[in-house]
Design a protein around this motif. Sequence first.
Motif, mmCIF file in Angstrom:
data_model
loop_
_atom_site.group_PDB
_atom_site.id
_atom_site.type_symbol
_atom_site.label_atom_id
_atom_site.label_comp_id
_atom_site.label_asym_id
_atom_site.label_seq_id
_atom_site.Cartn_x
_atom_site.Cartn_y
_atom_site.Cartn_z
ATOM 1 N N TRP A 1 30.868 -26.756 -0.587
ATOM 2 C CA TRP A 1 29.728 -26.221 0.157
ATOM 3 C C TRP A 1 28.649 -27.281 0.326
ATOM 4 O O TRP A 1 28.016 -27.369 1.390
ATOM 5 N N LEU A 2 28.441 -28.086 -0.697
ATOM 6 C CA LEU A 2 27.449 -29.163 -0.587
ATOM 7 C C LEU A 2 27.860 -30.181 0.475
ATOM 8 O O LEU A 2 27.002 -30.758 1.159
ATOM 9 N N LEU A 3 29.158 -30.404 0.621
ATOM 10 C CA LEU A 3 29.624 -31.280 1.696
ATOM 11 C C LEU A 3 29.261 -30.710 3.061
ATOM 12 O O LEU A 3 28.838 -31.450 3.962
ATOM 13 N N SER A 4 29.410 -29.402 3.221
ATOM 14 C CA SER A 4 29.036 -28.781 4.495
ATOM 15 C C SER A 4 27.541 -28.889 4.737
ATOM 16 O O SER A 4 27.093 -29.085 5.875
ATOM 17 N N LEU A 5 26.749 -28.755 3.672
ATOM 18 C CA LEU A 5 25.292 -28.904 3.813
ATOM 19 C C LEU A 5 24.926 -30.319 4.222
ATOM 20 O O LEU A 5 24.052 -30.525 5.089
ATOM 21 N N LEU A 6 25.590 -31.308 3.624
ATOM 22 C CA LEU A 6 25.331 -32.697 3.988
ATOM 23 C C LEU A 6 25.686 -32.949 5.447
ATOM 24 O O LEU A 6 24.915 -33.590 6.186
ATOM 25 N N ALA A 7 26.837 -32.448 5.888
ATOM 26 C CA ALA A 7 27.248 -32.639 7.284
ATOM 27 C C ALA A 7 26.286 -31.942 8.238
ATOM 28 O O ALA A 7 25.917 -32.496 9.290
ATOM 29 N N ALA A 8 25.840 -30.733 7.900
ATOM 30 C CA ALA A 8 24.896 -30.007 8.758
ATOM 31 C C ALA A 8 23.548 -30.718 8.813
ATOM 32 O O ALA A 8 22.907 -30.771 9.873
ATOM 33 N N SER A 9 23.117 -31.287 7.696
ATOM 34 C CA SER A 9 21.844 -32.014 7.676
ATOM 35 C C SER A 9 21.895 -33.266 8.554
ATOM 36 O O SER A 9 20.968 -33.565 9.302
ATOM 37 N N LEU A 10 23.010 -33.997 8.454
ATOM 38 C CA LEU A 10 23.164 -35.186 9.298
ATOM 39 C C LEU A 10 23.217 -34.809 10.777
ATOM 40 O O LEU A 10 22.611 -35.488 11.624
ATOM 41 N N LEU A 11 23.917 -33.726 11.080
ATOM 42 C CA LEU A 11 24.005 -33.277 12.465
ATOM 43 C C LEU A 11 22.640 -32.857 12.991
ATOM 44 O O LEU A 11 22.272 -33.163 14.129
ATOM 45 N N TRP A 12 21.857 -32.167 12.171
ATOM 46 C CA TRP A 12 20.512 -31.748 12.582
ATOM 47 C C TRP A 12 19.605 -32.952 12.798
ATOM 48 O O TRP A 12 18.838 -33.002 13.766
ATOM 49 N N PHE A 13 19.699 -33.940 11.901
ATOM 50 C CA PHE A 13 18.873 -35.131 12.031
ATOM 51 C C PHE A 13 19.188 -35.876 13.326
ATOM 52 O O PHE A 13 18.284 -36.295 14.063
ATOM 53 N N VAL A 14 20.477 -36.021 13.624
ATOM 54 C CA VAL A 14 20.869 -36.718 14.851
ATOM 55 C C VAL A 14 20.431 -35.929 16.085
ATOM 56 O O VAL A 14 19.926 -36.505 17.067
ATOM 57 N N ALA A 15 20.589 -34.610 16.056
ATOM 58 C CA ALA A 15 20.213 -33.788 17.209
ATOM 59 C C ALA A 15 18.715 -33.856 17.473
ATOM 60 O O ALA A 15 18.275 -33.934 18.628
ATOM 61 N N VAL A 16 17.915 -33.824 16.416
ATOM 62 C CA VAL A 16 16.459 -33.892 16.591
ATOM 63 C C VAL A 16 16.042 -35.259 17.114
ATOM 64 O O VAL A 16 15.175 -35.368 17.996
ATOM 65 N N GLN A 17 16.679 -36.306 16.614
ATOM 66 C CA GLN A 17 16.320 -37.646 17.065
ATOM 67 C C GLN A 17 16.709 -37.868 18.528
ATOM 68 O O GLN A 17 15.973 -38.522 19.281
ATOM 69 N N LEU A 18 17.838 -37.318 18.942
ATOM 70 C CA LEU A 18 18.276 -37.515 20.322
ATOM 71 C C LEU A 18 17.506 -36.652 21.308
ATOM 72 O O LEU A 18 17.195 -37.095 22.425
ATOM 73 N N SER A 19 17.192 -35.430 20.910
ATOM 74 C CA SER A 19 16.497 -34.525 21.828
ATOM 75 C C SER A 19 14.983 -34.663 21.768
ATOM 76 O O SER A 19 14.286 -34.378 22.749
ATOM 77 N N GLY A 20 14.471 -35.078 20.614
ATOM 78 C CA GLY A 20 13.034 -35.230 20.466
ATOM 79 C C GLY A 20 12.278 -33.918 20.406
ATOM 80 O O GLY A 20 11.077 -33.870 20.674
ATOM 81 N N ARG A 21 12.942 -32.809 20.055
ATOM 82 C CA ARG A 21 12.285 -31.503 19.982
ATOM 83 C C ARG A 21 12.932 -30.675 18.876
ATOM 84 O O ARG A 21 14.038 -30.940 18.453
ATOM 85 N N GLU A 22 12.194 -29.651 18.433
ATOM 86 C CA GLU A 22 12.683 -28.737 17.406
ATOM 87 C C GLU A 22 12.304 -27.311 17.803
ATOM 88 O O GLU A 22 11.534 -26.647 17.121
ATOM 89 N N ASP A 23 12.847 -26.820 18.888
ATOM 90 C CA ASP A 23 12.515 -25.488 19.359
ATOM 91 C C ASP A 23 13.505 -24.463 18.809
ATOM 92 O O ASP A 23 14.415 -24.782 18.054
ATOM 93 N N ALA A 24 13.301 -23.192 19.219
ATOM 94 C CA ALA A 24 14.124 -22.102 18.699
ATOM 95 C C ALA A 24 15.580 -22.232 19.139
ATOM 96 O O ALA A 24 16.495 -21.905 18.382
#
Length: 261
Positions: A42-65
């Motif tokens: 489960w911690l591996l899934s959390l790490l992967a989700a965190s990396l994916l979120w970080f990349v998505a925020v950096q590429l899109s430049g927004r954190e909306d709903a």
Amino acid sequence: MGAAVFFGCASIAFGPAAALVLLTVAAEPLRVIVLVVGAFFWLLSLLAASLLWFVAVQLSGREDAALLLLGAAAAVLLQELCRFACFKMLKKADEGLATLSEDGQSPISLRQMAYVSGLSFGIISGVFSITNILADSAGPGTVGIHGDSPYYFITSAFLTMALVLLHTFWGVIFFDACERRRAGGLGLVVGSHLLTSGLTFLNPWYEASLGPIFILTLCTGLWAFSTAGGSFHNVLKCLSCKQEPEGQVMLYSALQVPPEE
């Protein structure tokens, strides 16, 4: 007051899980190992989700709903992917234990592994979801003083408890579906997980989120009970506390005593 809220919410959130661990897991070393393995995946899934979120925020430049909703869905899919990876590894471990045993049978069944790994998924997920909330519940401060809901802490505790139980039930159903290669069971597990995650976005309208989640928990629990081989007859027999009489074997000698003259 803060300490009472903290310990009360912690007991609600993790009381059932602690009872299950103490009664069904702690006494068996192999089950404890499976518990740790499930938490690791489960911690591996959390790490992967965190990396994916970080990349998505950096590429899109927004954190909306909308991005948050997509991120939650991706996190659910990653959890189920890691659950599948956990199944494959435990399946290999089960086969290895069977080859090492004298009777050719593994000392722990795959259903037991499914239950314990699902419980570990739920516990570690609950810990990460409610730790900050419990820290805030210890005070100082008063919930709802600015017009917000005063039931935030207790509803979060009940939601965490439901999530822990759901992961336990999902683990049993998921492993059984993988073992029997039933795509429908896998789809229902993933779909109910996505539905549960989506219902949390209705907060703080707790009537619309907590109620359906508990109904889903009850239905999933009955499904997992049936999948594990349970029946209503077994429940009645357990509640009645009646023990079946032990089978007795009577041996009759083929030799006969000669009649007396």
